[in-house]
Structure formats: C-alpha cells, structure tokens
Write an enzyme that holds these catalytic residues in place. Structure first.
Site, PDB file in Angstrom:
ATOM      1  N   LYS A 243       0.869  -1.177   0.000  1.00 44.96           N
ATOM      2  CA  LYS A 243       0.000   0.000   0.000  1.00 44.96           C
ATOM      3  C   LYS A 243       0.895   1.212   0.000  1.00 44.96           C
ATOM      4  CE  LYS A 243      -4.536   0.451   0.186  1.00 44.96           C
ATOM      5  NZ  LYS A 243      -5.511  -0.524  -0.314  1.00 44.96           N
TER       6      LYS A 243
HETATM    7  P1  NAD Z   1     -12.946   7.323  -3.008  1.00 48.83           P
HETATM    8  O1  NAD Z   1     -11.961   8.368  -2.681  1.00 48.83           O
HETATM    9  O2  NAD Z   1     -13.374   7.110  -4.417  1.00 48.83           O
HETATM   10  O3  NAD Z   1     -14.292   7.570  -2.141  1.00 48.83           O
HETATM   11  C1  NAD Z   1     -14.282   7.688  -0.753  1.00 48.83           C
HETATM   12  C2  NAD Z   1     -15.641   8.124  -0.275  1.00 48.83           C
HETATM   13  O4  NAD Z   1     -15.657   8.088   1.155  1.00 48.83           O
HETATM   14  C3  NAD Z   1     -15.984   9.558  -0.681  1.00 48.83           C
HETATM   15  O5  NAD Z   1     -17.375   9.621  -0.990  1.00 48.83           O
HETATM   16  C4  NAD Z   1     -15.698  10.338   0.594  1.00 48.83           C
HETATM   17  O6  NAD Z   1     -16.446  11.547   0.687  1.00 48.83           O
HETATM   18  C5  NAD Z   1     -16.145   9.324   1.630  1.00 48.83           C
HETATM   19  N1  NAD Z   1     -15.644   9.593   2.963  1.00 48.83           N
HETATM   20  C6  NAD Z   1     -14.412  10.004   3.337  1.00 48.83           C
HETATM   21  N2  NAD Z   1     -14.378  10.199   4.666  1.00 48.83           N
HETATM   22  C7  NAD Z   1     -15.608   9.874   5.134  1.00 48.83           C
HETATM   23  C8  NAD Z   1     -16.191   9.884   6.409  1.00 48.83           C
HETATM   24  N3  NAD Z   1     -15.513  10.242   7.485  1.00 48.83           N
HETATM   25  N4  NAD Z   1     -17.496   9.503   6.521  1.00 48.83           N
HETATM   26  C9  NAD Z   1     -18.216   9.146   5.433  1.00 48.83           C
HETATM   27  N5  NAD Z   1     -17.698   9.121   4.195  1.00 48.83           N
HETATM   28  C10 NAD Z   1     -16.414   9.486   4.060  1.00 48.83           C
HETATM   29  O7  NAD Z   1     -12.361   5.968  -2.372  1.00 48.83           O
HETATM   30  P2  NAD Z   1     -12.714   4.468  -2.757  1.00 48.83           P
HETATM   31  O8  NAD Z   1     -11.746   4.020  -3.788  1.00 48.83           O
HETATM   32  O9  NAD Z   1     -14.179   4.343  -2.991  1.00 48.83           O
HETATM   33  O10 NAD Z   1     -12.313   3.701  -1.413  1.00 48.83           O
HETATM   34  C11 NAD Z   1     -13.212   3.589  -0.316  1.00 48.83           C
HETATM   35  C12 NAD Z   1     -12.764   2.451   0.603  1.00 48.83           C
HETATM   36  O11 NAD Z   1     -12.716   1.241  -0.146  1.00 48.83           O
HETATM   37  C13 NAD Z   1     -11.369   2.619   1.212  1.00 48.83           C
HETATM   38  O12 NAD Z   1     -11.370   1.994   2.495  1.00 48.83           O
HETATM   39  C14 NAD Z   1     -10.489   1.827   0.277  1.00 48.83           C
HETATM   40  O13 NAD Z   1      -9.291   1.395   0.912  1.00 48.83           O
HETATM   41  C15 NAD Z   1     -11.418   0.657  -0.015  1.00 48.83           C
HETATM   42  N6  NAD Z   1     -11.099  -0.070  -1.242  1.00 48.83           N
HETATM   43  C16 NAD Z   1     -11.022   0.557  -2.451  1.00 48.83           C
HETATM   44  C17 NAD Z   1     -10.736  -0.184  -3.593  1.00 48.83           C
HETATM   45  C18 NAD Z   1     -10.703   0.446  -4.963  1.00 48.83           C
HETATM   46  O14 NAD Z   1     -10.596  -0.303  -5.942  1.00 48.83           O
HETATM   47  N7  NAD Z   1     -10.841   1.744  -5.108  1.00 48.83           N
HETATM   48  C19 NAD Z   1     -10.501  -1.565  -3.492  1.00 48.83           C
HETATM   49  C20 NAD Z   1     -10.605  -2.180  -2.247  1.00 48.83           C
HETATM   50  C21 NAD Z   1     -10.915  -1.432  -1.130  1.00 48.83           C
END
Ligand code: NAD
Length: 418
Positions: free
Chosen positions: A107
């Site tokens: 990461k």
């Molecule tokens: P992103 O940046 O596209 O979206 C994140 C979202 O979370 C946004 O809507 C943001 O406003 C919201 N957010 C941030 N802080 C917040 C809070 N305190 N309360 C409520 N909402 C909040 O990110 P993403 O890629 O969708 O990732 C989200 C989660 O999924 C993370 O934990 C990431 O590690 C995990 N994840 C992502 C992927 C991927 O392919 N992008 C894969 C596996 C896991």
C-alpha cells in the site's frame, strides 16, 4: 516500539494474533508473517500554483515478497501515515492470498487533501511522488493501483512518469489506468461490483430477497457509488448514503441517477433535496438489510456495534470494523459479516487481470472480465463460509485464516535465507 505504530496497524496486528493463535502458528514465525518486509518514506516538494514551495510526505510499504510482486493501492488523504499504510499493506497480503492471486500485499499514500489541490498541483504531486518511488516499484516488483482519494487519471500520470524514466511504455507498472492506456475494462467498477455480488450471496444465504431489501452505504466514491448502482440493479432500495461532508436518508429509496448528477455538480451528497439530511453517525444505525461501509477504517466500533440494525454487514472499505466491535457482533449473532478482505477483493482481482493483460499485450472483453471475477469471488466466498461453519469461527477469522495460512505455508516451503 517500531516505526509502524498506529491504531490501524495495532488493529491489523490484533486480528493477526487472534488468527495466529487459532492456527497455532509458532511464536518464531509470527513477526516474520506480520511485520512488513520493507517500507519507503519520501518527501515530495512541489510548487503550488501560488508559486510557494510545499513539502508533502509519502509512503510505500511492501508487506511480503514470498508469492510474487506486491500489489496495492495509493491513498491520498490528510491522515495518511506510515502505520496506516502498513496495516493496509498487511490486509492486502491476506486478501490476495485468499483470492489465490500471485502477489504479496502493498500500500502507499501521500498525506494531503486532494480536494484542496488544483489539477496541476495534483499532477505535480503525483509525478514527484512516483519519481521518488521509481526504484521501489515495477511490474515485477510492486504494482500500485487507485485507492481512497486517487483515480485513473492519477494512475495515468504514474504510468507516464515511470515510462518516461525507462524510455518506453510500461503499462504493467500500475493498474486502474484508463482503458485507452492499457487499463482493463471493468476495473473501475470491479470493487463495487464485487461488494454487491457478495452482499447478494450473503442475502441469499439468509433467505433475504434482493428485490425486497434495503441498503445503507457509507462513502459515495468509487466503491460506494458502484455498489449502490449494482445493488439497485437487483431491486434493492438504497435508503441512506453518507460521504465526508454529510449524509442523506429516505426510507422509500433514494433516486440514484439524480443523486449522482447532484454529486457530480456539488462534490458531495450533502444538500440533495430529494432526501432528508441526517447525522452521519445516526445513518449507520438506521434499519436496513445491508449496511456497506465504503469509506474509512474503524467506523463500526464498540460504540455502535450493538445498535446496528442491518442483517448483512458488507465491508467495502478496508478495516471498517474494530476487533472490539467484532466481539460484540459475534455475541449478537444476528448480523452476517462479509469481511473486508473477501468483500472488497473484486478490485485487486480485476487489477490482477489488468496486469496479466498488460504483460501479454492481449486484452479481454467485459464479459470475460466479469465472468472470471465472479468465479474467483464465488470460490473465495464458498471457502470462507465453509471454513466458518466447519471450524465454528466468524467469517472474518475464516477469511483471515485461509489467507494467512497460505502465506505461512509458502514461507515454510521457500525456507529462510541464508
Ligand atoms: P474514493 O476516494 O473514491 O471515495 C471515498 C468516499 O468516502 C468519498 O465519498 C468520501 O467523501 C467518503 N468519505 C471520506 N471520509 C468519510 C467519512 N468520514 N465519513 C463518510 N464518508 C467518508 O475511495 P474508494 O476508492 O471508494 O475507497 C473507499 C474504501 O474502499 C477505502 O477503504 C479503500 O481502501 C477501499 N477499497 C477501495 C478499492 C478500490 O478499488 N478503489 C478496493 C478495495 C478497497
């Protein structure tokens, strides 16, 4: 004290120790399995648009190198630290092993608030960060991907910076790129699509019908918004959505197309007039069939675990549930958890497909990608819940045990050098 100390790293270690006790892993093997293999910490000076110089701090952690190159996202968020990144790298290791992918976990991240950076500042930050970590990454070493706060344009700049340094195009150095640069069709949707697929599998196993179910989603970025769309496609009503700036609730169902148009205009679900505003913490404890945390770590804690009113907790985010909350959920016994390393594995599975396609310069169509994705997720789901039933442990312990045991066995087979 080691350099990774952080609440999220402690949480990942606590989960690891529980499973290590269950698997009876000897003490001598535990630090070797749990602690990251190596980490790089960099300073990233950039010119702001104002002409001022500002230094940001970035990290890349590679958790283990036993099964192949390492794989994992890059996070842009103000609270990124070395310890948080190390915890996320460890979870990536168990996730890749559970899905049977030939990777160790990694990461990376930069402590910054992308919302306060212009597009040109974001590009300079990304290119300089990539430049600093060039010796540490590569298609056979470590392959970054998008995570919280990053997206395919950022992957395109990373790929371009790395390729320029090497004098030829190296698409396989990152995944989650635009399709026109060697990205995979279906990568952008993969994580949310997988979360929805597994949430539906969990509902099936409880005898719940998707077309009569309701869901609440925390986080409306890549993972949360695609999960919402995919659930809605099977008839599930999305009754609540939260993001970093607010939360909305409408028991009769939120119109998703209108919500997406609102978010595209205003950058948040806040202010969407076709639903009620609600306190974000209160949203998590509203009644629903499926609750999907898809934002940050440590959202389901000992303070709200007993108040949840969902039947399925489908963990789109990494590490959304603390070990203390896990214990309370296990005591309750009425919430089926689809643990993060299983639930959000769709992203890394299609990243793996993208890497394979880049190495072979031979590209698949969307049907091939989605069929193969579902086959891998179905296999991991079936193994996890069989293990959970047979060994009388929680689905999280089962998923972690399957992943950790595979890495442990591989390390034993390879032996210890020298
Ligand atoms: P992103 O940046 O596209 O979206 C994140 C979202 O979370 C946004 O809507 C943001 O406003 C919201 N957010 C941030 N802080 C917040 C809070 N305190 N309360 C409520 N909402 C909040 O990110 P993403 O890629 O969708 O990732 C989200 C989660 O999924 C993370 O934990 C990431 O590690 C995990 N994840 C992502 C992927 C991927 O392919 N992008 C894969 C596996 C896991």
């Amino acid at each position: 004290m080691h350099p990774y100390d952080h609440p999220t790293f402690r949480m990942a270690c606590e989960q690891f120790e529980l499973v290590a006790d269950f698997l009876e892993i000897p003490q001598g093997d535990r630090a070797r399995l749990c602690m990251p293999k190596r980490a790089l910490s960099v300073s990233i000076p950039i010119h702001r648009d104002s002409g001022a110089t500002e230094v940001f701090y970035g990290y890349r952690v590679q958790h283990h190198l036993t099964l192949g190159p390492t794989k994992g996202g890059i996070r842009y968020h103000p609270e990124v630290t070395l310890g948080e990144v190390a915890a996320l790298a460890m979870w990536m290791s168990w996730k890749c092993a559970l899905a049977g992918l030939p990777y160790g976990g990694a990461k990376g991240g930069v402590a910054c608030d992308p919302a306060t950076l212009s597009a040109t500042e974001l590009e300079r930050l990304t290119r300089r960060f990539t430049q600093e970590i060039i010796p540490f990454i590569g298609p056979q070493i470590d392959i970054p991907a998008p995570d919280l706060g990053t997206h395919e344009q950022i992957m395109a700049w990373m790929m371009d910076t790395y390729s320029t340094h090497h004098g030829h195009s190296v698409p396989g150095v990152v995944t989650g790129k635009p399709v026109s640069l060697g990205g995979s069709v279906g990568r952008r949707e993969a994580t949310g699509r997988g979360v929805a697929f597994l949430a539906n599998r969990a509902m099936d196993s409880l005898g719940l019908r998707a077309d009569q179910a309701t869901a609440i989603i925390q986080g409306f970025g890549n993972v949360g918004s695609v999960t919402a769309q995919c659930l809605a496609r099977h008839g599930t009503r999305i009754v609540g959505v939260a993001d970093a700036r607010g939360a909305i609730y409408r028991p009769t169902g939120i119109p998703l197309q209108e919500l997406e148009a609102h978010v595209a205009r205003h950058g948040s679900v806040a202010g969407f007039t076709e639903a009620e505003a609600i306190d974000p913490a209160a949203l998590l404890i509203q009644p629903c069939d499926v609750l999907v945390p898809a934002a940050l770590e440590r959202q389901i804690t000992e303070h709200n675990a007993l108040q949840l009113r969902c039947r399925v907790l489908a963990e789109g985010a990494n590490g959304p549930t603390t070990p203390a909350a896990d214990r309370l959920l296990a005591q309750r016994g009425d919430v089926l958890v689809v643990p993060d390393i299983l639930c959000n594995a769709g992203g890394v599975v299609v990243s793996y497909f993208e890497w394979v396609q880049d190495l072979q310069s031979f590209f698949w169509n969307e049907t091939e990608v989605v069929d193969r994705l579902y086959r891998i997720l179905e296999g991991a789901f079936a193994q996890t819940y069989k293990f959970s039933r047979d060994r009388q442990v929680s689905p999280r312990t089962a998923a972690l045990a399957l992943g950790i045991e595979r890495v442990w066995k591989a390390k034993k087979l390879r032996g210890l050098f020298p």
